[in-house]
Each structure stands twice: as C-alpha cells, then as structure tokens.
Design an enzyme around this catalytic site. Sequence first.
Site, PDB file in Angstrom:
ATOM      1  N   PHE A   1      -2.938   6.716   6.464  1.00 51.63           N
ATOM      2  CA  PHE A   1      -2.827   8.112   6.037  1.00 51.63           C
ATOM      3  C   PHE A   1      -1.644   8.858   6.629  1.00 51.63           C
ATOM      4  O   PHE A   1      -1.722  10.081   6.841  1.00 51.63           O
ATOM      5  CB  PHE A   1      -4.131   8.863   6.360  1.00 51.63           C
ATOM      6  N   CYS A   2      -0.541   8.173   6.873  1.00 54.20           N
ATOM      7  CA  CYS A   2       0.643   8.799   7.477  1.00 54.20           C
ATOM      8  C   CYS A   2       0.286   9.531   8.765  1.00 54.20           C
ATOM      9  O   CYS A   2       0.867  10.561   9.099  1.00 54.20           O
ATOM     10  CB  CYS A   2       1.331   9.748   6.497  1.00 54.20           C
ATOM     11  N   ALA A   3      -0.687   8.972   9.487  1.00 55.91           N
ATOM     12  CA  ALA A   3      -1.087   9.500  10.794  1.00 55.91           C
ATOM     13  C   ALA A   3      -1.453   8.304  11.661  1.00 55.91           C
ATOM     14  O   ALA A   3      -2.554   8.231  12.207  1.00 55.91           O
ATOM     15  CB  ALA A   3      -2.250  10.475  10.649  1.00 55.91           C
TER      16      ALA A   3
END
Length: 422
Positions: free
Chosen positions: A373-375
């Site tokens: 999740f781009c995290a």
Amino acid sequence: MPISATVSAPLPVLGRDVRVPLADGSEVTYAALDYAASAPVLQRVWDEVAAYAPYYGSVHRGAGYLSRLSTELFENSRRTVAEFLGCRPDDQLVFTRSTTDSLNLLAAALPWRTRVFVFETEHHAALLPWGRRDDIEVSWLPAPRGPREAVDVLERALAAREPHGPALVCVTGASNVTGELWPVRELAAAAHAHGARIVLDAAQLAPHHPVHIGELDVDWVAFSGHKLYAPFGAGVLAGRADWLGEAEPYLAGGGASRRVVRDERGGVRVEWQQGAARHEAGSPNVIGAHAIAAACKALTEAGFDALVEREQALVARVRAELAGLPRVRVLSLFGDAAPRVGVISFVVAGWDSARFAAALSDGYGIGVRDGLFCAHPLVRVLLGRDPEECGGSLNAVRVSLGAGTPDEHVERFLRAVRELAG
C-alpha cells in the site's frame, strides 16, 4: 447482522451498475471496495463537469468568452476548496496534481537547512519527498503504538534538535493501511510549542471527515481529488504563503513567470509571479480543479455527520465479522478501540494476499487492494517480519469504504471472506 436500514443511503457514484465477468462465466455487479486507492466518481461531480465541458477554454491565457469563463470557474473553484478546508484569510491554495505533488512542492519550498520530522508510518507520498535535497536533514520517527505516544515521541525529537533552526513535521490524518485517526491537533500543538511547522497529509482524511485548517491549527494541508470522488488528476496544497512565496517556482514556465527579458549577456531575466500562480506553471487543470470543488460542495451539502455515522456502521460491521474468523488477523497500530475511517487491512492464514484478492475478484466481483500500500515500513511493522525475508510474498489485503459504498457490497465481501477463510 445486517447494517441498520435507518442509517442514510450511500451517495450516487458512477459505476454502481457496471457488471464484470466471474471465473465461472457468469456476471455480477462490480463491488468497488478500494476507495483508499481511488474513490468512485460522485454522480454529481460528473454531471457538473459534463455541464462545463462544452465551455472549456484556456485559463488566464485569453480574452475570449470561453477563456474568461474558464478563468472565473478556476478561481471560483479555488475559493470553494479554500472554504471547504477552513483556510485562514492569509492562506494560499495551490492546485497541484496530487498529494504526492503537493508534498514535493512543499519540500522544494523549504528554507535552507530545514529539519524535517516524519513518522515511519507515513505513506510514501509523505515519507519520501524530504530527503532529495542535500541541505535538508530528515529525522525518521519510530512507529508509535498510540496517539499519546505519537505526541510524546515528537515532543522529545523536537526538543532535542540542534541547531534550533526551521523545522517541519509531516503527519497523516488517517492511515491508508489501518484507517486509524492520528492526533493532529495535539501534534500541531507540540510542533508549534517547539518552533516547528506542520503539514497534514489529508489524502485519507478529507473524504471521510471535515478538515479545517484553522481548527486543527496546521500550517498546510495536502490532499488528492481522486480520493475525494473527483477524477482528472488534480490535488491541493493549502496553507501558509510565506515559504511558498519566498521559494523559487516549483516548475518554471508560462503562468509562473510575470516578465521575461533578455539580459546583456545573452541570457534571460525572469520576474516570477506572486501568489498561487508562482507554483502553477503551465496551463492549469481547470476541469480537475472544478471536479474537486464540485466534490467539496457535494460532501458539505450531504452533511459529514450523516456520512460519518453511516461509514462507522459499515466499519463496525466489517471489523466485527473479521474478528470472528480465526484465520483472519486485522492490522492495527493503535488498537481496536482507536477511532478510524473506512480503511481495513488484514491477512489470512494460509493465503498469499495477492491470491486472496484475486479470489475475491474472480469469484465474487469484488475489487480490493493487496500488497504493501505504498507504506512499506508501516506494513512491515504491523506484520512483524520483513516481506523480503519471506520471498516477497508477505503482504496484506485492504478493503476500503466510503460515501458511495452500498450495504450489499459490504455483505457480499463478508460472505466471500467467510467462504474463503472460514
């Protein structure tokens, strides 16, 4: 038990009647449960954009009727969004391409040798822009396990900084992984008490809750239209004007330049614009700005109290059902009692998350997100192991809801999870 019928109905969105094929050859109405990536377009937003489209013209570039009409629409959109955000009289609102673009713009405008403080729990859009300048020092703060700990960690880091020069704190309003709300007011108070400024990444907060710059006492807010039910690739950076006005334009070109002349050495001298135009070089995305403004009006008129009440009923329903499945583990940083928006990530024992998400799509017509999740740092903290040590297969599934989510889509998702993971 089903979600209460007394809670208000979802807002109409595009795609609510789209049918998609399943693996068995049948078709089903698509259940879009990936609002945290890109929310469906509100029908009202689409209608307002369609009504304007025949009158599209260049902004700030022409004397013709359509150009003047488009310029007025663009500036009215700026005022509408500023009102939606509760901007202060001296605040400046710049239209950008996205939250990522907004935070990169602010990073480029930081004064020389600014110290930036960022929690490792941030989305990459808020995690990565700050380290690209050699003069900027970034302090990475560890993942807190509660709101009070987040404030304490920040206060200690700010108090210990040397030298005591310009400083910026960057924090999310709501996690794109867990949906948990962060203590923005308290973090802003801590930042200001130690002479620092703060920028709020509201990409996941603005679609779910009111965001008021003055009440939160933040210096800047950044968010994206595509998460706020508005297509066409526009975003917003709103807040204090001084650092933006003193910085070189983020992009050099037409619109950002007020006067360009040749100099005696054969080059050019440039006088740059002041105000928002300084950082809006090129032809402005008037349709994107208009779409964001239309979404702001639609959400305001629908009433955030009713929207929040309905979303919280959906969230409670999903979390209660998932908690009753032994093979499912819901990811949380602050704990089950933490307030949150409609973003829920989980893992299923015995399933690779990419396979699980594919099974939801192929067997049930449900669209969710899988991955990190781009995290990446946050998901790795929540999972407890580094995915790279597990052949890259350790990731999560994310289901996300919003103002346009029908009850039936939630019930179909829960039935699918029970059948796949029960």
